[in-house]
Design an enzyme around this catalytic site. Structure first.
Site, short mmCIF file in Angstrom:
data_model
loop_
_atom_site.label_atom_id
_atom_site.label_comp_id
_atom_site.label_asym_id
_atom_site.label_seq_id
_atom_site.Cartn_x
_atom_site.Cartn_y
_atom_site.Cartn_z
N PRO A 17 0.81 -1.22 0.00
CA PRO A 17 0.00 0.00 0.00
C PRO A 17 0.84 1.27 0.00
O PRO A 17 1.82 1.40 0.74
CB PRO A 17 -0.81 -0.12 1.30
CG PRO A 17 -0.96 -1.60 1.48
CD PRO A 17 0.36 -2.18 1.02
N CYS A 18 0.42 2.22 -0.85
CA CYS A 18 1.22 3.42 -1.08
C CYS A 18 0.69 4.64 -0.33
O CYS A 18 1.30 5.70 -0.39
CB CYS A 18 1.26 3.73 -2.58
SG CYS A 18 -0.37 4.13 -3.29
N ASN A 19 -0.44 4.49 0.37
CA ASN A 19 -1.11 5.65 0.96
C ASN A 19 -0.17 6.53 1.78
O ASN A 19 -0.23 7.76 1.70
CB ASN A 19 -2.26 5.20 1.87
CG ASN A 19 -3.17 4.18 1.20
OD1 ASN A 19 -2.70 3.14 0.75
ND2 ASN A 19 -4.45 4.45 1.16
#
Length: 363
Positions: free
Chosen positions: A91-93
């Site tokens: 996940p890049c959030n």
């Protein structure tokens, strides 16, 4: 030489589609097959099953939070679906430059460690990891070296590279860090495949993507968005390539936003350039707007910009589908990287970049 691919954070299947459609001419024995996958979102898992492993009769897709996944040799997911290759678009959030860049201090930043755990325990022959370009600057530049070291210490020589997907025939300016890891007992060095459209004049444009060929009337996920009268009126004043802040808008249609003026707000596509980055979230004004029609794009059109084929059907509500498309890796860009991995292991020469543009010492 058949590689069976396991995936964490699999999303709707952008990486998987690219992997399973990687083709080496005259070498049908060189291929990548689906083994197992995991994602936390139910609609996303349904999309993956429908397109990558139809019906999932063998229960190869585990839908649930990775933090609750039993990563052990005894888990039937791994016992019944052996794998020798691995992918994880963690996940890049918390690494994205668009967000707060909390990095390791955020909810999602530490999730890459579950990928490291899989690598340490199962030791697949190679892996592909993907994240946003902002990863290199998260935690004041400290996150990226730590992640690289953890992947290296898991037993791999690693080859990180920042790909600009518009240089690979993708009709979208999308820049992502892709890390290829090859287990240390293999003698291979991975070189990024050479761009197929390195010259800006050869970039595939948004017009080409949306009009050639035309989208069939019965194509899935192609419902027209609901547009308010105010938005339609505002779009009439915004020219292709402009946004709500650099267009000549009458006073009653201007946005009263203080501080940063985000260039993607009510931004129309420029038909003669690749799209700007397709995203999976955001409120009004962030849905990507057509260059000639006064409306946001349909999900099918967004999928075209991500190089998903028209028969790739997304499951879930319109907003959930939008999120799936925006979080995915462009299928065709992924395919070219996977083909380079196959050629590396088969010792087949290919056009490549002489060295990765991100430095890492594998010693």
């Amino acid at each position: 030489m058949v590689f069976r691919l396991g995936e964490l954070f699999c999303g709707p299947g952008g990486l998987a589609y690219g992997a399973t459609h990687a083709i080496i001419p005259k070498r049908p024995d060189l291929r990548i097959e689906h083994a197992w996958a995991n994602d936390y979102d139910d609609a996303t898992c349904k999309t993956y099953r429908h397109n990558i492993c139809k019906d999932d009769a063998s229960m190869s897709v585990y839908c649930g939070d990775v933090r609750k996944l039993d990563i052990s040799l005894e888990n039937p997911l791994f016992k019944d679906h052996p794998f020798n290759a691995f992918a994880f678009g963690f996940p890049c959030n918390d690494f994205s430059v668009v967000g707060e860049q909390k990095g390791f201090d955020g909810t999602f930043g530490p999730l890459y460690t579950y990928g490291v755990k899989v690598l340490k325990l199962f030791q697949p022959e190679w892996f592909l990891a993907e994240n946003v370009s902002g990863l290199s600057s998260a935690n004041k530049g400290g996150a990226f070296p730590r992640i690289m070291k953890d992947l290296h210490d898991a037993g791999y020589n690693i080859f990180p590279h920042l790909y600009k997907f518009e240089e690979y025939g993708v009709p979208q300016a999308r820049h992502r860090i892709i890390i290829i890891g090859i287990r240390k007992d293999f003698p291979f060095i991975f070189y990024p495949p050479a761009p197929i459209t390195p010259d800006i004049k050869d970039y595939k444009t948004s017009r080409e993507a949306l009009e050639n060929p035309p989208i069939a009337p019965d194509a899935p996920n192609n419902e027209l968005p609901c547009m308010t009268k105010t938005v339609v009126e505002r779009l009439k004043y915004i020219k292709p390539g402009q946004n709500a802040f650099n267009a000549d808008l009458p006073a009653h249609l201007q946005l009263n936003i203080k501080g940063a003026r985000i260039s993607q707000i009510y931004r129309r596509l420029d038909p003669d350039k690749p799209s700007y980055t397709v995203t999976g979230s955001g409120g009004g004004g962030t849905h990507i707007y057509h260059y000639s029609e006064n409306r946001a794009l349909t999900n099918r059109e967004r999928a075209r910009l991500q190089t998903f084929p028209d028969d790739f059907e997304f499951k879930g509500t319109r907003e959930k589908v939008r999120r799936q498309i925006g979080m995915a890796v462009p299928c065709d860009g992924a395919r070219q990287i996977f083909e380079a991995v196959l050629k590396t292991f088969a010792r087949i020469p290919y056009k490549h970049i002489d060295k990765c543009n991100i430095k890492f010492n594998n010693e």
